[in-house]
Design an enzyme around this catalytic site. Structure first.
Site, mmCIF file in Angstrom:
data_model
loop_
_atom_site.group_PDB
_atom_site.id
_atom_site.type_symbol
_atom_site.label_atom_id
_atom_site.label_comp_id
_atom_site.label_asym_id
_atom_site.label_seq_id
_atom_site.Cartn_x
_atom_site.Cartn_y
_atom_site.Cartn_z
ATOM 1 N N GLN B 134 0.911 -1.167 0.031
ATOM 2 C CA GLN B 134 0.066 0.110 -0.054
ATOM 3 C C GLN B 134 0.986 0.951 0.395
ATOM 4 O O GLN B 134 1.866 1.497 1.131
ATOM 5 C CB GLN B 134 -0.952 0.035 1.019
ATOM 6 N N GLY B 135 0.252 2.201 -0.944
ATOM 7 C CA GLY B 135 1.515 3.576 -0.903
ATOM 8 C C GLY B 135 0.520 4.829 -0.852
ATOM 9 O O GLY B 135 0.126 5.002 -1.745
ATOM 10 N N SER B 137 0.666 6.403 2.222
ATOM 11 C CA SER B 137 0.807 7.384 3.319
ATOM 12 C C SER B 137 2.403 8.088 3.281
ATOM 13 O O SER B 137 3.735 7.553 2.162
ATOM 14 C CB SER B 137 1.610 6.545 5.288
ATOM 15 N N SER B 169 3.833 -1.861 4.540
ATOM 16 C CA SER B 169 3.789 -2.487 5.107
ATOM 17 C C SER B 169 3.449 -3.981 3.818
ATOM 18 O O SER B 169 3.625 -3.492 2.275
ATOM 19 C CB SER B 169 2.964 -3.708 5.590
ATOM 20 N N GLU B 252 -14.737 -1.234 4.064
ATOM 21 C CA GLU B 252 -13.427 -2.526 3.884
ATOM 22 C C GLU B 252 -13.071 -2.087 6.088
ATOM 23 O O GLU B 252 -12.701 -3.350 6.423
ATOM 24 C CB GLU B 252 -12.451 -2.096 3.306
ATOM 25 N N GLU B 383 -7.132 9.421 17.432
ATOM 26 C CA GLU B 383 -7.801 10.421 16.761
ATOM 27 C C GLU B 383 -8.923 10.923 15.908
ATOM 28 O O GLU B 383 -9.983 11.403 16.017
ATOM 29 C CB GLU B 383 -7.007 11.674 17.490
#
Lengths: 317, 402
Positions: B134-135, B137, B169, B252, B383
């Site tokens: 997953q790209g 962040s 990850s 999801e 948060e």
């Protein structure tokens, strides 16, 4: 079971909201007759007694609404006694609200039983003992109020002396009643928390400080979001408790109850805090919810119940 | 390792418990002992072992239940998905190494991909032939993805990508990266965001592992330096694709890894059994304090099950779930952190002379405790979930209403 296949428990919530909203602030006997007239006291009671013979899940939204609107009436106790006394003349009178009943949640010991809410207002008291439970007339026993927690609606110790037994229910039937009490008081607790949260969110949305409503403050928003989360968790846990799993296995109500108690106390205490100085006053009604929650905790022994859930888990692991 | 993959997938219409029973029986018969975290023979599975295991799960009808048949799925409902998850949770098996593909890339491709992309990517995800990372962040765009800077510039029928991703990850093992870029400038915020399926062997991609708190190197920084991909790598149009992805991700967040409360319950049992196996630790179980803590966690697990089952009921009834996933995310992460804290406290008494099961539990729960620090961060930081609940579920005003 005579349930219409299309009938769902949540449909009772609307009827309950209207009826309970209508009786808030009225005299005790009038509350009973109005709720009875609306059919809310006999939803799960036997049809031959005038009840609707529906599963206990149908009483859940009624108790939830009663908690939410802070109804000062033993709606859980009356509904449970009416169901447990199936086939007796007293059941019919409880279902239609002509007479009222409560339960001494702490079983009889040496002639004394305890934790009977609203006992001074009720006609009858169900008193558990070693052989199940006995129904006695309030006029035939001596009541001692315990007003420390709630001076307006104390709970009572019941001195039985030689009170005549009007009806008796078996050990099995009383155990079933008590198990269902966890479900219905759990719903009542969660309703009390819901009412406290709604009251508080409304207040904070309208309370302008530093030029903006207090709900603009992140610290306040996050408190309210956590309260919402826990209220929703309890709602889901209670809904789950009345469902069976894929293999038709039933679930204990105690776990949902213990969760609802813990979550309700968090929500209600935080609601009082968020109302500031007004939350500490008698005028703001949140203290009723707090008193109800602590009364139910004591009646059904919250601390011991949570420990027993832990012990059972350990034994079964 | 060999698994029974010659199985007849049951028809759920033949009885409400048949699919769960199938999952239970297959998993119990096939989960290798050395993959069970409560086994004295446990060892961390190699990537190939995990791939083989998950491939077998898929062939047994225990992955891809809700995906359409034409893309390799089983065309079943969320009810079967939940039933399987309950059984997956009940056993102490390894976490999926293909979760980014199954939970993120797959559903997004299903929503915004072309027919060709769906047929190319989706079956390979389920059968574990291709892993995804997953790209999303970036160093300057964590929770606030609208601040991301990685830029995609169209040059004819190609796109040239430059930028940096972080917390990616499984980047080292991935065949593809689900890459979020922007076509304009940072000032555009949510406008112009565009997703790609970028092959990780494309020239210009550099993966730098990050050592995490648990000592592993499962995260990485990924640098994109003039990475050129064809237009066919684009997933949806600018704006359109990302907006659709956001909707997919909100579902999801509520439906992936539904096994969590059943797994947490299993972990609690593992902890208790380990304590029972050891004379010193078993004394803890007789203390009122620990009985109460275990009772409280059992209640929380029950509540989490309720939250998850409600989502399934709502989606099965055709209802929208809105931001319900934020409630679930917030609750499971904090419940599990609390549990991991309790477990750490209890296994701290384990020493060289303790029972073998207790020593196994110490190894497992120490790692679980450390990893749990990430649980209130990934998949939506606490948060932000609180903000979402306040904003989207409670509609709390920020300005005066009058």
């Amino acid at each position: 079971m005579s349930m219409d296949e299309d009938l769902r428990p949540e449909e009772f919530a609307e009827a309950a909201s209207a009826a309970v909203g209508d009786v808030i602030g009225r005299e005790f006997a009038e509350v009973a007759s109005t709720l009875g007239g609306a059919g809310l006291l006999g939803v799960c009671a036997a049809e031959e007694d005038g009840g609707m013979g529906l599963p206990i899940a149908f009483a859940v939204p009624i108790c939830q609404v009663a908690g939410r609107l802070r109804l000062r009436f033993p709606v859980v106790e009356q509904a449970l006694v009416a169901k447990a006394l199936a086939g007796t003349p007293q059941a019919a009178e409880l279902i239609n609200g002509e007479r009222t009943a409560t339960i001494a949640w702490h079983a009889e010991h040496q002639g004394m039983a305890g934790h009977a809410p609203y006992a001074a207002d009720c006609d009858w008291i169900l008193v558990p003992d070693g052989d199940g439970a006995a129904l006695v007339a309030r006029d035939a026993v001596t009541l001692t109020p315990h007003a420390e927690l709630d001076p307006e609606s104390p709970y009572y110790s019941v001195s039985l002396e030689s009170a005549p037994i009007l009806q008796r229910i078996s050990v099995q039937r009383y155990q079933a009643l008590r198990e269902e009490a966890y479900l219905l008081t759990g719903a009542y607790l969660n309703g009390a928390a819901q009412g406290a949260l709604e009251y508080t969110a409304d207040y904070l949305a309208g309370r302008v400080q530093f030029g903006r409503p207090l709900t603009a403050k992140q610290a306040v928003r996050h408190h309210l979001a956590r309260m919402k989360l826990l209220n929703e968790v309890s709602l889901c846990a209670i809904a789950r408790a009345v469902e069976t799993d894929e293999f038709d296995a039933t679930r204990s109500y105690k776990t949902a109850w213990a969760g609802a108690l813990t979550n309700a106390l968090f929500v209600i205490e935080k609601a009082i805090h968020l109302n500031g100085g007004m939350g500490f006053t008698w005028e703001v009604p949140l203290h009723y919810a707090l008193r109800d929650a602590r009364r139910i905790e004591a009646a059904l022994q919250g601390s011991a119940t949570i420990n027993a859930i832990g012990q059972n888990f350990i034994d079964a692991a | 390792m060999s698994f029974n993959t010659d199985v007849v997938i049951p028809d759920p219409a033949t009885g409400q418990g048949v699919y769960r029973q199938h999952a239970r029986e297959w998993l119990q018969a096939n989960l290798p002992d050395h993959m069970r975290s409560d086994s004295l023979n446990y060892r961390t599975p190699t990537l190939q072992e995990s791939v083989d295991w998950e491939t077998a799960l898929y062939k047994a009808g225990l992955a891809g239940m809700t995906w359409p048949k034409e893309y390799g799925g089983y065309g079943l409902s969320l009810r079967e998905h939940l039933a399987v998850n309950k059984e997956i949770g009940a056993l102490p098996m390894p976490e999926s190494v293909g979760s980014i593909g199954k939970e993120l890339a797959g559903p997004i491709i299903m929503a915004v991909g072309t027919e060709e992309q769906k047929r190319e990517f989706l079956p390979a995800i389920l059968s574990m032939r291709e892993h995804w990372c997953q790209g999303f962040s970036e160093p300057e765009a964590g929770s606030d993805l609208a601040s991301l800077r990685t830029r995609a510039v169209q040059e004819g029928d190609r796109w040239v990508i430059n930028g940096q991703k972080i917390w990616t990850s499984g980047a080292a093992k991935a065949r593809y990266c689900l890459l979020l870029t922007r076509t304009g400038t940072v000032a555009d915020r949510h406008r112009g965001l565009l997703m790609f399926a970028v092959p990780m062997d494309t020239p210009g991609i550099r993966v730098v592992p990050i050592k995490s708190i648990d000592g592993k190197e499962s995260f990485a920084e990924v640098f994109f330096d003039n990475v050129t991909v064809p237009d066919t790598a684009r997933l949806g149009a600018p704006n359109e694709g990302w907006n659709a992805a956001i909707r997919v991700l909100s579902i999801e967040r509520a439906t992936n890894r539904m096994y969590r409360p059943w797994r947490f319950e299993g972990e609690l049992k593992q902890l208790v059994r380990a304590c029972k196996s050891d004379p010193e630790l078993s004394k803890l179980l007789q203390e009122s304090y620990y009985q109460r803590r275990i009772g409280q966690i059992a209640c929380e697990v029950d509540g989490l099950k309720g939250l998850i089952e409600k989502v399934v009921d709502q989606l099965m009834a055709g209802e929208t779930i809105g931001a319900q996933g934020s409630l679930n995310k917030l609750y499971w992460s904090e419940c599990h952190q609390a549990f991991a804290g309790l477990a750490m406290e209890m296994v701290s008494l384990v020493h060289e002379g303790s029972s073998e099961l207790a020593k196994r539990a110490k190894a497992h729960f120490t790692n679980a405790y450390l990893f749990a620090r990430a649980e209130t961060l990934y998949a939506g930081v606490t948060e932000v979930q609180l903000d979402i609940i306040a904003q989207r579920i409670m509609n709390l005003p920020k300005e005066s209403q009058s």
